[in-house]
Design a protein around this motif. Structure first.
Motif, PDB file in Angstrom:
ATOM      1  N   LEU A 151       0.857  -1.184   0.000  1.00  8.94           N
ATOM      2  CA  LEU A 151       0.000   0.000   0.000  1.00  8.94           C
ATOM      3  C   LEU A 151       0.893   1.234   0.000  1.00  8.94           C
ATOM      4  O   LEU A 151       1.713   1.424   0.899  1.00  8.94           O
ATOM      5  N   GLY A 152       0.734   2.080  -1.007  1.00 13.86           N
ATOM      6  CA  GLY A 152       1.541   3.284  -1.118  1.00 13.86           C
ATOM      7  C   GLY A 152       2.910   3.006  -1.706  1.00 13.86           C
ATOM      8  O   GLY A 152       3.283   1.855  -1.966  1.00 13.86           O
ATOM      9  N   ARG A 153       3.659   4.077  -1.930  1.00 13.31           N
ATOM     10  CA  ARG A 153       5.004   3.976  -2.482  1.00 13.31           C
ATOM     11  C   ARG A 153       5.768   5.239  -2.119  1.00 13.31           C
ATOM     12  O   ARG A 153       5.190   6.209  -1.630  1.00 13.31           O
ATOM     13  N   PHE A 154       7.069   5.227  -2.349  1.00 14.09           N
ATOM     14  CA  PHE A 154       7.895   6.415  -2.160  1.00 14.09           C
ATOM     15  C   PHE A 154       8.300   6.959  -3.522  1.00 14.09           C
ATOM     16  O   PHE A 154       8.556   6.189  -4.454  1.00 14.09           O
ATOM     17  N   ILE A 155       8.363   8.263  -3.620  1.00 12.22           N
ATOM     18  CA  ILE A 155       8.845   8.926  -4.836  1.00 12.22           C
ATOM     19  C   ILE A 155       9.874   9.979  -4.426  1.00 12.22           C
ATOM     20  O   ILE A 155       9.633  10.771  -3.516  1.00 12.22           O
ATOM     21  N   TRP A 156      11.018   9.929  -5.087  1.00 12.03           N
ATOM     22  CA  TRP A 156      12.044  10.949  -4.878  1.00 12.03           C
ATOM     23  C   TRP A 156      12.294  11.704  -6.174  1.00 12.03           C
ATOM     24  O   TRP A 156      12.348  11.098  -7.250  1.00 12.03           O
TER      25      TRP A 156
END
Length: 198
Positions: free
Chosen positions: A136-141
């Motif tokens: 569930l969800g993710r990280f973005i840089w």
């Protein structure tokens, strides 16, 4: 004498930041969002990098249930992938030995025997995957931001293994990944989660 934890990653040769690599948090990373976490990079463009955290079971979602739940690695639960679109779901699968993931449209290969999975493929997944896990969800840089964090010693970059994406919740994945890195990183694999209380 051991290197101070924050300086540890800045003194080592750097691996490229690319799809299929892990971001391993520095032992004393102060940001509790990332502390002792292992993130797999699954997508990268010229502007941004996306990743999923591999070692935190979600505490807000019910157990995984459905007609394909036998494919889910234990614990059969959703994992917390990151803080972007926290209710959006992404799935990673471990590809069966001898299967060419690139020949299956519902798979997007990201590392040896590891692929992003479009679970809408349904029955096509059987025999192609040995295990999978949903996040569930993710990280973005922003790529410049991520490079700056790596320069500051917040992350070490290392290749992912198929076993990383389906590690049981009982396994300290951060420590396991640290143990297989070049010296002196294995020496820090026992770094406590709360160093100030030890």
């Amino acid at each position: 004498m051991l290197i101070e934890p924050r300086e540890l990653f800045t003194d080592l040769e750097r691996n490229p930041v690319e799809v299929g690599q892990l971001l391993i948090a520095a032992p004393n990373l102060e940001d509790q969002t990332y502390s002792r976490n292992v993130v797999i990079i699954y997508n990268q463009t010229s502007q941004f990098t996306e990743g999923l955290m591999l070692n935190r079971v979600s505490d807000v979602a019910p157990p995984v249930r459905g007609i394909f739940d036998e494919l889910y690695a234990p614990p059969k639960a959703f994992y917390y992938g990151g803080d972007v679109e926290p209710m959006g779901t992404l799935t990673i699968g471990v590809v069966a030995p001898g299967v060419n993931a690139s020949k299956h449209p519902f798979l997007a290969p990201i590392a040896p025997r590891v692929a992003m999975v479009d679970v809408r493929a349904g029955e096509e997944m059987r025999g192609v995957l040995t295990h999978m896990r949903s996040f569930l969800g993710r990280f973005i840089w922003d790529n410049q931001e991520l490079e700056r964090q790596i320069e500051d010693g917040d992350w070490y970059v290392a290749p992912a293994l198929a076993s990383d994406v389906i590690a049981p919740a009982s396994v300290d994945l951060w420590a396991e990944v640290m143990r297989r890195q070049p010296m002196p990183l294995p020496l820090y694999s026992t770094f406590p989660q709360e160093p100030y209380y030890n």
